[in-house]
Design a protein around this motif. Structure first.
Motif, short mmCIF file in Angstrom:
data_model
loop_
_atom_site.label_atom_id
_atom_site.label_comp_id
_atom_site.label_asym_id
_atom_site.label_seq_id
_atom_site.Cartn_x
_atom_site.Cartn_y
_atom_site.Cartn_z
N LEU A 161 5.13 -3.47 -3.89
CA LEU A 161 4.47 -2.49 -4.75
C LEU A 161 4.10 -3.09 -6.11
O LEU A 161 3.09 -2.71 -6.72
N SER A 162 4.88 -4.05 -6.58
CA SER A 162 4.62 -4.66 -7.89
C SER A 162 3.31 -5.43 -7.93
O SER A 162 2.83 -5.77 -9.02
N SER A 163 2.71 -5.69 -6.77
CA SER A 163 1.45 -6.45 -6.73
C SER A 163 0.24 -5.58 -7.05
O SER A 163 -0.86 -6.10 -7.26
N VAL A 164 0.41 -4.26 -7.07
CA VAL A 164 -0.71 -3.36 -7.35
C VAL A 164 -1.07 -3.44 -8.83
O VAL A 164 -0.20 -3.33 -9.70
N ARG A 165 -2.34 -3.66 -9.12
CA ARG A 165 -2.82 -3.77 -10.49
C ARG A 165 -3.92 -2.75 -10.74
O ARG A 165 -4.70 -2.44 -9.83
N PRO A 166 -4.01 -2.24 -11.97
CA PRO A 166 -5.11 -1.32 -12.29
C PRO A 166 -6.47 -1.96 -12.07
O PRO A 166 -6.64 -3.16 -12.27
N GLN A 167 -7.45 -1.15 -11.64
CA GLN A 167 -8.81 -1.62 -11.42
C GLN A 167 -9.70 -1.16 -12.57
O GLN A 167 -9.69 0.01 -12.94
N LEU A 171 -5.75 3.28 -11.42
CA LEU A 171 -4.46 2.59 -11.45
C LEU A 171 -4.06 2.01 -10.10
O LEU A 171 -3.37 0.99 -10.04
N ALA A 172 -4.48 2.66 -9.01
CA ALA A 172 -4.00 2.23 -7.69
C ALA A 172 -5.08 2.35 -6.62
O ALA A 172 -4.77 2.58 -5.45
N GLY A 173 -6.36 2.20 -7.01
CA GLY A 173 -7.45 2.32 -6.04
C GLY A 173 -7.40 1.27 -4.95
O GLY A 173 -7.90 1.49 -3.85
N ASN A 174 -6.80 0.11 -5.24
CA ASN A 174 -6.72 -0.97 -4.25
C ASN A 174 -5.32 -1.09 -3.65
O ASN A 174 -4.99 -2.10 -3.03
N ALA A 175 -4.49 -0.06 -3.82
CA ALA A 175 -3.09 -0.16 -3.39
C ALA A 175 -2.95 -0.42 -1.90
O ALA A 175 -2.14 -1.25 -1.48
N SER A 176 -3.75 0.27 -1.07
CA SER A 176 -3.56 0.14 0.38
C SER A 176 -3.95 -1.24 0.88
O SER A 176 -3.45 -1.69 1.92
N ASP A 177 -4.85 -1.94 0.17
CA ASP A 177 -5.20 -3.31 0.56
C ASP A 177 -4.05 -4.27 0.29
O ASP A 177 -3.95 -5.32 0.94
N ARG A 178 -3.19 -3.91 -0.63
CA ARG A 178 -2.10 -4.81 -1.03
C ARG A 178 -0.77 -4.46 -0.36
O ARG A 178 -0.13 -5.31 0.25
N ILE A 179 -0.35 -3.21 -0.48
CA ILE A 179 0.98 -2.85 0.04
C ILE A 179 0.93 -2.29 1.46
O ILE A 179 1.97 -2.08 2.09
#
Length: 397
Positions: free
Chosen positions: A195-201, A63-71
């Motif tokens: 935070l809304s930019s985070v998408r499931p991987q 769900l949030a594996g790429n979160a740190s790259d985005r937020i």
């Protein structure tokens, strides 16, 4: 020179935050026999409580594996620390199984966020040219933190009052201190998004990765399954069959597996990926064989050997697997491929562990462990034979 010193200081401080985050994920390990005594549940329940953690990790990765790259790295790590604090509060409030399930799930979410974000953050903060050393810092922080959890909880449970409260109170204080450290560190992601930019991987496996991924995934699955059994049922085995009632000793034996894994991961740079993966499978095979011997003859020395040798094998095989899969993946799909490998690895600390719990009811803990060990030996042998026929591409991590 001053800039390098400041960069390494920041890198090490981020590594310390990483250690605290991962420490909380293994903190309950030597305490499970005490929870069994307090709440009166079976070995199966212990393994399910443990496996809930793995489901939390897998959920966070997907769900949030790429979160740190985005937020950004810092917001992601603050979320991870928040989940870690909430997990500690659940254990501090525990008066039944529901609290344990909730605490383990929150701990898994914390670990899932920390695994990628903290590794990337440690590497981001290193001075120019220090990527290799920063990788070692991240590796040591990850596995070292996992090892510190059972060691800290075991020592406090054995030699301090309130064994089911004090370890989590101490960890809560460490989480608060880590949040203060994180406030002083800079953000390394340019133009972070909301935070809304985070998408499931979605798990991804391009065709060119599959020949490398198959043995890498098998070795990773088996290595993490070994860790899963050690951290879920080994304290009960030590207490029931080897009469080791000292929680500090139980915690130390589990910690040895994680510290040995750190040593194995560090050795990959010396042997290279192409040799480390089959070598790791061979060492992992030896560790599983020691575990089978320990279960058969009930000898503490063999349990220690299984922890150390199995840990080294897991470290060698997993870091080499990660490097080989990353090297084979297309650049634009690398994060998704690595997340897929982690999903397989963390499946290894859930399904086999629950299987041991199910089998322990009709067969007993020893026989259930032997069935598990036999299955893992077959898997590791299959991966090793595959690698002998089709070596992975040579690349130093």
């Amino acid at each position: 020179m001053v800039g390098d010193r400041q960069g390494w200081l920041r890198c090490l401080l981020a590594g310390a935050v990483f250690v605290v985050g991962m420490t909380g994920t293994t903190l309950p390990t030597p305490l499970y026999p005490l929870y069994q005594e307090k709440f009166g549940f079976s070995e199966l329940t212990v393994t399910v409580v443990y496996a809930v953690y793995a489901f939390g990790v897998i959920g966070a990765l997907l769900l949030a594996g790429n979160a740190s790259d985005r937020i950004g790295r810092r917001p992601t790590l603050f979320w991870g620390l928040g989940f870690a604090a909430a997990s500690a509060v659940c254990f501090l409030s525990a008066d039944g199984l529901d609290w344990l399930y909730a605490g383990r799930l929150l701990s898994g979410l914390s670990a899932g966020l920390f695994t990628g974000a903290a590794t990337a953050y440690v590497m981001d903060l290193a001075p120019p040219g220090g990527q290799s050393r920063a990788t070692l810092v991240a590796t040591a922080a990850n596995m070292g933190g996992l090892g510190c959890g059972p060691l800290l909880a075991g020592l406090l449970a054995e030699y301090a009052p309130e064994p089911l409260l004090l370890p989590f109170a101490v960890h809560l204080a460490l989480v608060a201190a880590s949040a203060l450290v994180l406030l002083r560190l800079p953000e390394t992601v340019r133009d972070p998004r909301p935070l809304s930019s985070v998408r499931p991987q979605r798990p991804a496996l391009p065709a060119q990765v599959r020949p490398v991924f198959v043995p890498a995934a098998i070795a990773s699955f088996a290595g993490f399954a070994l860790f899963g059994v050690f951290t879920s049922v080994s304290p009960a085995f030590l207490a029931r069959y080897l009469h080791v009632d000292n929680h500090a000793v139980s915690g130390l034996i589990v910690a040895l597996a994680f510290f040995a894994s750190t040593a194995g991961q560090l050795a990959v740079g010396r042997f290279g990926v192409s040799r480390s993966l089959p070598l790791g499978c061979a060492v992992l095979f030896a560790g599983l064989a020691f575990l089978a011997g320990a279960l058969s003859v009930e000898l503490l020395a063999l349990v220690v050997l299984a922890a150390v040798v199995g840990g080294v094998g897991q470290g060698l095989s997993f870091r080499a697997a990660l490097s080989a899969v990353a090297a084979a993946a297309p650049v634009d799909r690398r994060a998704a491929v690595i997340s897929t490998l982690f999903v397989v690895a963390y499946t290894g600390i859930s399904i086999p562990v629950i299987g041991v719990g199910l089998l322990s009811e009709p067969l007993g803990l020893e026989q259930a462990g032997l069935v598990f060990t036999g299955c893992m030996l077959v898997l590791v042998t299959s991966a090793a034979l595959y690698l002998l026929r089709r070596p992975v591409p040579t690349r130093t991590p």
